[in-house]
Design a protein around this motif. Structure first.
Motif, mmCIF file in Angstrom:
data_model
loop_
_atom_site.group_PDB
_atom_site.id
_atom_site.type_symbol
_atom_site.label_atom_id
_atom_site.label_comp_id
_atom_site.label_asym_id
_atom_site.label_seq_id
_atom_site.Cartn_x
_atom_site.Cartn_y
_atom_site.Cartn_z
ATOM 1 N N UNK A 163 0.833 -1.208 0.000
ATOM 2 C CA UNK A 163 0.000 0.000 0.000
ATOM 3 C C UNK A 163 0.865 1.254 0.000
ATOM 4 N N UNK A 164 1.917 1.221 0.800
ATOM 5 C CA UNK A 164 2.761 2.406 0.914
ATOM 6 C C UNK A 164 3.554 2.678 -0.363
ATOM 7 N N UNK A 165 3.650 1.677 -1.219
ATOM 8 C CA UNK A 165 4.405 1.894 -2.452
ATOM 9 C C UNK A 165 3.505 2.299 -3.619
ATOM 10 N N UNK A 170 2.653 10.770 -6.121
ATOM 11 C CA UNK A 170 1.676 11.687 -5.555
ATOM 12 C C UNK A 170 1.897 11.898 -4.059
ATOM 13 N N UNK A 171 2.729 11.077 -3.457
ATOM 14 C CA UNK A 171 2.887 11.150 -2.004
ATOM 15 C C UNK A 171 3.968 12.156 -1.653
ATOM 16 N N UNK A 172 3.598 13.062 -0.781
ATOM 17 C CA UNK A 172 4.601 14.047 -0.350
ATOM 18 C C UNK A 172 5.096 13.740 1.048
ATOM 19 N N UNK A 173 4.402 12.837 1.708
ATOM 20 C CA UNK A 173 4.770 12.547 3.106
ATOM 21 C C UNK A 173 6.180 11.974 3.167
ATOM 22 N N UNK B 48 -6.155 7.927 -0.964
ATOM 23 C CA UNK B 48 -6.028 9.337 -1.298
ATOM 24 C C UNK B 48 -5.017 9.541 -2.427
ATOM 25 N N UNK B 49 -3.887 8.833 -2.327
ATOM 26 C CA UNK B 49 -2.854 8.994 -3.348
ATOM 27 C C UNK B 49 -3.342 8.481 -4.699
ATOM 28 N N UNK B 50 -3.961 7.296 -4.686
ATOM 29 C CA UNK B 50 -4.427 6.713 -5.939
ATOM 30 C C UNK B 50 -5.504 7.598 -6.568
ATOM 31 N N UNK B 51 -6.431 8.069 -5.742
ATOM 32 C CA UNK B 51 -7.505 8.890 -6.294
ATOM 33 C C UNK B 51 -6.977 10.230 -6.794
ATOM 34 N N UNK B 52 -5.982 10.758 -6.120
ATOM 35 C CA UNK B 52 -5.426 12.031 -6.585
ATOM 36 C C UNK B 52 -4.852 11.861 -7.989
#
Lengths: 173, 173
Positions: A163-165, A170-173, B48-52
């Motif tokens: 999931x985390x990958x 899009x992930x900025x965290x 959230x990431x996937x939908x973005x």
DNA sequence: AGACGATCATTTGATGTCAAACAATGTGAC
DNA sequence: GTCACATTGTTTGACATCAAATGATCGTCT
């Protein structure tokens, strides 16, 4: 009045109905096309199922998953500013306002004027808030076992890592 | 500024602050408490990431993930009733009404009076709707590759299977 | 046939979310 | 020091969603 819509058209649309028999699902079943091939589809279904159980579990404490998350983050970071909490909880700061209003009205959280910056508030759990959170955490741990009960510890770790990958761009965290 | 944290508490909150050191994040970072231990937390972030990315991808066609899903299901089941579409898309039937209004206003979908039941409408893609959906599907396939690009085919399969086994009690599908 | 409950689409109301605008306050350039 | 710009919390507006109520229609039971 009621039917605003299409209603009484009989003309050109009819031809499309002909194609229907070809793509019709086997029987009373409804086809989902390509959706089950999309990871996002399964993520969304899982999210809905998990949140439904989460919400049902915490319902006894009148806490939503979102409010629970806010309490957890405030507990871990006493004195946090609203804008920081919003970032940590992935909420817009404007969304946070009514949520904190609710928590504050219930006496679970306090907004204290920050000493160094009169624009911002420091957020703190009250004693009742901390107490409620402890009970909520126990409930959430039960919930976690219930929803992931079908998965081994190793499977859970693999799941989380996958999931985390997802969508790394899009992930900025 | 930044460090909200420990610092300037003097009152009763201090006792709580003591426990804090145990859970205190390294430095200027914000701690998340138990949240990262929860599968639902990672599911939500992934969602959230996937939908973005999904939304950004389909933005060029002015389609949201939800509207895309509706078009896919209608294409797979021409003549579907609204209540059936709502069930397949996991939406309330009242939520479906404005969504279909939008699709119909754009000429992508048609509500035709059902021949056998004057209460319900049969849903059909118009020719432009079918054309737009074809383009959307291509974009979605690209999106799928992008978000899951870091995972092997086998990992994706494992991920989906784990997701589908979450919260089995709550799933009625 | 008539009546009563069920079903379908819709309307209305409540809630959660984001985005834009705003007032108060802080920061930096001059 | 002053003025322009940035930041913080809030308000307001738009939108998606669910739940409950409504009107039209269907089915069934008698």
């Amino acid at each position: 009045m009621s039917n605003n819509v299409t209603t009484t058209e009989k003309g050109p649309a009819r031809s499309r109905a002909a194609t229907r028999s070809a793509a019709t699902p086997p029987a009373g079943e409804i086809g989902l096309g390509m959706l089950p091939e999309l990871i996002g589809y399964h993520v969304r279904l899982a999210q809905m199922a998990v949140f439904a159980d989460f919400e049902r579990s915490l319902g006894t404490l009148d806490l939503s998953p979102g409010l629970f998350g806010l309490l957890v983050i405030i507990e871990a970071n006493p004195g946090l500013r609203q804008i920081q909490l919003a970032a940590a909880a992935r909420l817009d700061r404007s969304t946070l306002v009514p949520a904190l209003d609710k928590l504050e009205a219930r006496g679970l959280v306090e907004r204290r004027a920050a000493p160094d910056d009169r624009r911002s508030n420091g957020l703190f759990l009250t004693r009742p808030g901390a107490g409620l959170l402890q009970r909520a955490k126990a409930i959430v741990r039960d919930h976690e076992q219930r929803i992931a009960g079908a998965l081994s510890a190793e499977e859970r770790a693999v799941l989380v890592r996958c999931l985390d990958r997802l969508a790394p761009e899009v992930r900025e965290s």
